[in-house]
Design a protein around this motif. Structure first.
Motif, PDB file in Angstrom:
ATOM      1  N   GLN A 599      29.515  27.466  13.495  1.00  0.00           N
ATOM      2  CA  GLN A 599      28.546  26.029  13.682  1.00  0.00           C
ATOM      3  C   GLN A 599      28.786  25.089  12.440  1.00  0.00           C
ATOM      4  OE1 GLN A 599      24.428  26.375  12.482  1.00  0.00           O
ATOM      5  NE2 GLN A 599      23.599  24.917  13.905  1.00  0.00           N
ATOM      6  N   ASN A 600      28.834  25.602  11.284  1.00  0.00           N
ATOM      7  CA  ASN A 600      29.197  24.683  10.026  1.00  0.00           C
ATOM      8  C   ASN A 600      30.718  24.330  10.270  1.00  0.00           C
ATOM      9  OD1 ASN A 600      26.806  25.121   8.932  1.00  0.00           O
ATOM     10  ND2 ASN A 600      27.675  27.081   7.977  1.00  0.00           N
ATOM     11  N   LEU A 601      31.415  24.806  10.944  1.00  0.00           N
ATOM     12  CA  LEU A 601      32.889  24.016  11.441  1.00  0.00           C
ATOM     13  C   LEU A 601      32.842  23.130  12.350  1.00  0.00           C
ATOM     14  CD1 LEU A 601      36.017  24.177  10.828  1.00  0.00           C
ATOM     15  CD2 LEU A 601      35.978  25.823  12.794  1.00  0.00           C
ATOM     16  N   PHE A 602      32.354  23.467  13.532  1.00  0.00           N
ATOM     17  CA  PHE A 602      32.385  22.610  14.718  1.00  0.00           C
ATOM     18  C   PHE A 602      31.432  21.498  14.583  1.00  0.00           C
ATOM     19  CE2 PHE A 602      34.401  26.209  16.482  1.00  0.00           C
ATOM     20  CZ  PHE A 602      35.693  25.460  16.821  1.00  0.00           C
ATOM     21  N   ASN A 603      30.119  21.859  13.924  1.00  0.00           N
ATOM     22  CA  ASN A 603      28.937  20.880  13.943  1.00  0.00           C
ATOM     23  C   ASN A 603      28.178  20.882  12.590  1.00  0.00           C
ATOM     24  OD1 ASN A 603      27.226  18.901  15.461  1.00  0.00           O
ATOM     25  ND2 ASN A 603      25.885  20.638  16.168  1.00  0.00           N
ATOM     26  N   PRO A 604      28.823  20.291  11.947  1.00  0.00           N
ATOM     27  CA  PRO A 604      28.247  20.671  10.495  1.00  0.00           C
ATOM     28  C   PRO A 604      27.024  19.804   9.962  1.00  0.00           C
ATOM     29  CG  PRO A 604      30.257  19.313  10.184  1.00  0.00           C
ATOM     30  CD  PRO A 604      30.040  19.809  11.722  1.00  0.00           C
ATOM     31  N   ALA A 606      24.953  16.664   9.079  1.00  0.00           N
ATOM     32  CA  ALA A 606      25.373  15.526   8.647  1.00  0.00           C
ATOM     33  C   ALA A 606      24.135  14.485   8.722  1.00  0.00           C
ATOM     34  CB  ALA A 606      26.560  15.037   9.876  1.00  0.00           C
ATOM     35  N   ASP A 607      24.456  13.358   7.791  1.00  0.00           N
ATOM     36  CA  ASP A 607      23.332  12.330   8.003  1.00  0.00           C
ATOM     37  C   ASP A 607      23.258  11.780   9.358  1.00  0.00           C
ATOM     38  OD1 ASP A 607      23.050  12.505   5.021  1.00  0.00           O
ATOM     39  OD2 ASP A 607      24.277  11.148   4.877  1.00  0.00           O
ATOM     40  N   GLY A 608      22.058  11.573   9.709  1.00  0.00           N
ATOM     41  CA  GLY A 608      21.760  11.198  11.046  1.00  0.00           C
ATOM     42  C   GLY A 608      21.813  12.314  12.250  1.00  0.00           C
TER      43      GLY A 608
END
Length: 781
Positions: A599-604, A606-608
């Motif tokens: 998850q931290n690789l593909f969809n970390p 992030a602001d917003g």
């Protein structure tokens, strides 16, 4: 008396907040999870504000009513300070005026102030307690009609009963969520049922096992060789073995020994004898709670599923009209036209498969990857259409004259693949049968589905329960084609239906063995076919065009998977294209740890990018997620993979609850916080959950830490999920040893035996338990 005083003292020492309800913020009618704001009148908590939000499992509470909530203050990461409720109690009015006002409120239909005053004048300040203890006291109230008296008592019992039940269940050690489940199962009879036979909960309430029920049973004095305790142990063992091991039956002697071990593990005093257990087994058989046939013990649902499936198969194969329905010349002409139209040439085995399917009422098509099963299905559909003169355009048929060809599969993804390969609509088996969750299936023998030809793909995934339901819902005159790979994992549920059908040799079977995707240079297919016979190529670690093996130890798996996945991202692949498969959830190389890293690789973070915390799991917009439960109302089923497309916070909607919206191939489903146990991250998933799917890139860790799970059919299933690239990582010895190990405990089923008996006309016994009256406990010894 002493026990009551002790309980009162314990209650005084509990932390509590007492107050009047200002507003109900949220209430779920199904789970009774509720959130309310109250104005505090009394508390022993270190809390100085005059109002607080309380959250927990309690019924809908009305404004201005006074409750005492027992629990603890909890700082919710999003909603701030809340009072987490473990127990609750409605505070009844203490004065005569208060009781009159309460009984004449809108809560009690037909009771006005005049009637309420008469009740209080007659029964005094303890009126409510007296009515609950003995409703016949209402007959002493002047001119109170019987129906009003009954309604008054029922209303009091409903509102006061739940609270008393929840308090009692809490004193028995049940948490609020499980207590609410128990209450929803038994309602007002809850305490009576669990005090008389707590073991009944094992069958009726999800989440209650034998150990939990036995703790309560022993606390209530139901211990040792009590019949209810022994019987519960018998049913529990049968259920566990069918769910965990996939058995349809257990041999009588091992079954007896397993029950003996379970019953005596925590028995206090003298051990329960095998004679006692045998006596209760006989009793269960006499009552039809279990089926005993020869030396086998079944749950009735599994026994009759096998019986029912055999009956349906016999009915289908007895259709004579399909035998040589079309001359061979006509078939060959149609086949030639199809080859010319599609610009393909079918191999002899494929031609045989298509011709057998067209001329047989029931056929099994089996074969490994690359053997052309999909090509054959396409051919069957096209030839059937031409020979029967029917259109393959669903729009040419109205609702009364249904489409003659039915394509179905156990999962949504497998059904989608059928649609892609044939151009025809395909559905899940559950949807085809009109499954309505707790209401069951709308299609059965009395309301069969409408069709002339049904093709069922990925049949190795179908358990005996679902197979029986499907086949009994087929019409009298229909052709059936079963498609599956016998070397894959068996169904998650009980039975091994495809294997058993193939073992009988009573059904037409065409096995595809030649590999037709060889021209594509697929070393993955070569590897899979080697695995089928227990062989791993000597050059397994040598890189190939479409596969690689990265050697690493268990504690290095996360780093290797991260590097491989990051490289795939750089080359333009997405999380949808890359599927990591693993056999176990826990451990440093387990599914849970891999999902967190991926998850931290593909969809970390992030602001917003919106996210929602659920327990220890963080869900973010853009996450790849896996459905874990069937939700037929939403057209989403166990094993479907979707993407979180929106997160809506509680303060942003009128329901005042957090919401997640997930898209499954365009079908959007809304989840509230209470539904989030039904999903998990899908960057890595179990091999079982991947059945029926193909992915462009499969990453498969294989390490010795997985040893307990590693079997040939498990690894073979994982490898055959890969469409373009297969990345193996781990220990070569673990891979080789895993492929050598076959299922040591083959599933215990009698489907093949029953089919052979029925088809050969030797099946004279229609059901078990005929000779129960002649058995004695000593016959089991």
């Amino acid at each position: 008396m002493e026990k009551q005083q002790s309980m009162d003292l314990m209650e005084e020492q509990k932390k509590y907040i007492k107050g009047k309800v200002i507003v109900m913020i949220f209430h779920n009618e199904q789970t009774l999870y509720s959130v309310a704001r109250i104005r505090i009148t009394e508390t022993n908590e270190q809390y100085e504000d005059k109002e607080v939000v309380v959250a927990g499992y309690f019924p809908y509470i009305h404004e201005d009513e006074v409750y005492t909530f027992f629990g603890n203050l909890h700082n919710h990461p999003r909603h701030g300070l809340q009072y987490q409720v473990n127990q609750f109690r409605k505070e009844l009015p203490q004065s005569k005026d208060g009781i009159i006002q309460y009984l004449s409120s809108d809560l009690f239909v037909g009771i006005g102030k005049k009637t309420a005053k008469k009740i209080v004048d007659t029964l005094g300040e303890r009126a409510i307690s007296k009515i609950l203890e003995n409703p016949s006291v209402l007959t002493t109230i002047p001119k109170l009609p019987e129906e009003k008296a009954k309604l008054l008592y029922d209303t009091l019992k409903h509102h006061q009963g739940l609270e008393q039940i929840m308090i009692s269940l809490s004193n028995y050690g049940f948490g609020p969520q499980l207590s609410m489940k128990i209450y929803q199962t038994y309602k007002e009879d809850t305490l009576e049922i669990i005090q008389n036979n707590p073991y009944k909960m094992i069958e009726d309430v999800e989440g209650i096992g034998f150990a939990r029920a036995d703790e309560l049973g022993q606390a209530l004095g139901i211990s040792g060789n009590h019949p209810d305790r022994i019987r519960a142990g018998c049913i529990y063992i049968l259920n566990q073995q069918s769910i965990q091991e996939g058995h349809v039956y257990l041999k009588l002697e091992p079954f007896l020994l397993q029950v003996y071990k379970l019953i005596n593990e925590k028995a206090k005093g003298n051990k329960v004898s095998e004679i006692d257990i045998s006596r209760e087994i006989i009793g269960l058989g006499e009552e039809g709670k279990i089926i005993i046939e020869e030396d086998r013990v079944y749950l009735p649902s599994l026994y009759f599923s096998e019986k029912g499936l055999v009956t349906s198969l016999k009915k289908i194969t007895e259709q004579s009209e399909f035998t040589e329905q079309f001359p061979e010349s006509e078939f060959l002409k149609a086949l030639g036209g199809l080859e010319e139209r599609l610009k393909v040439q079918y191999a002899p085995s494929q031609k045989k498969a298509i011709q057998t399917a067209i001329s047989s009422p029931l056929m099994i098509l089996t074969g490994g990857p690359g053997t052309g099963k999909t090509t054959v299905i396409k051919g069957i559909v096209e030839i059937y259409s031409e020979l029967h003169g029917c259109s393959l355009n669903p729009k040419d048929y109205d609702k009364d004259d249904g489409f003659p060809i039915i394509l179905c599969a156990p999962t949504g993804r497998a059904a989608k693949r059928m649609t892609e390969s044939t151009g025809l609509p395909a559905v899940t088996i559950h949807r085809l049968l009109g499954w309505n969750g707790s209401e069951g299936f709308s299609h059965d023998e009395d309301n069969p589905i409408d069709g002339k030809l049904v093709i069922i793909d990925e049949f190795s995934m179908v358990d005996v329960w679902l197979a029986n339901q499907l086949f009994k819902a087929l019409p009298q005159k229909i052709q059936v084609i079963i498609v599956g790979d016998e070397d894959q994992l068996p169904s998650v549920g009980p039975g091994q239906v495809l294997k058993d059908l193939l073992r009988t040799e009573k059904i037409d079977v065409v096995r595809l063995t030649d590999i037709y995707r060889q021209s594509e240079g697929s070393s993955i297919i070569d590897l899979a076919h080697s695995m089928k016979v227990g062989v791993i190529p000597e050059d397994i670690a040598k890189p190939k065009v479409d596969r690689a093996f990265f050697k690493c130890k268990q504690d290095q798996v996360l780093d290797v998977v991260r590097q491989v996945s990051a490289n795939a991202l750089k080359k333009g692949y997405t999380a949808k294209d890359v599927q990591v498969l693993a056999p176990m959830y826990r451990g440093s190389a387990g599914i849970d740890a891999l999902n967190k890293m991926l998850q931290n690789l593909f969809n970390p973070k992030a602001d917003g990018r919106r996210e929602l915390l659920f327990g220890e799991i963080v869900y973010r917009v853009g996450d790849k997620v896996l459905q874990l439960m069937n939700q037929p109302d939403d057209n989403v089923f166990n094993g479907d993979i979707g993407e979180i497309v929106s997160i809506i916070y509680a303060k942003e909607n009128i329901e005042k609850q957090d919401q997640i919206i997930i898209s499954y191939e365009g079908t959007e489903v809304l989840y509230t916080r209470q539904d989030l146990n039904n999903i998990t991250h899908a960057y890595c998933c179990s091999i079982h959950k991947s059945q029926g799917s193909e992915f462009p890139i499969v990453i498969l860790p294989i390490v010795k830490g997985y040893y307990r799970m590693l079997r040939r059919n498990l690894i073979y299933t994982a490898v055959t999920r890969s469409k373009d690239y297969l990345i193996l990582c781990g220990e070569e010895d673990a891979l080789r040893n895993g492929v050598l190990r076959q299922d040591e405990g083959l599933r215990q089923t009698t489907l093949a035996e029953k089919i052979i008996e029925r088809f050969e006309g030797t099946d004279v016994q229609e059901h078990g338990n005929e000779n129960m009256e002649t058995l004695s406990p000593y016959d089991f010894m």
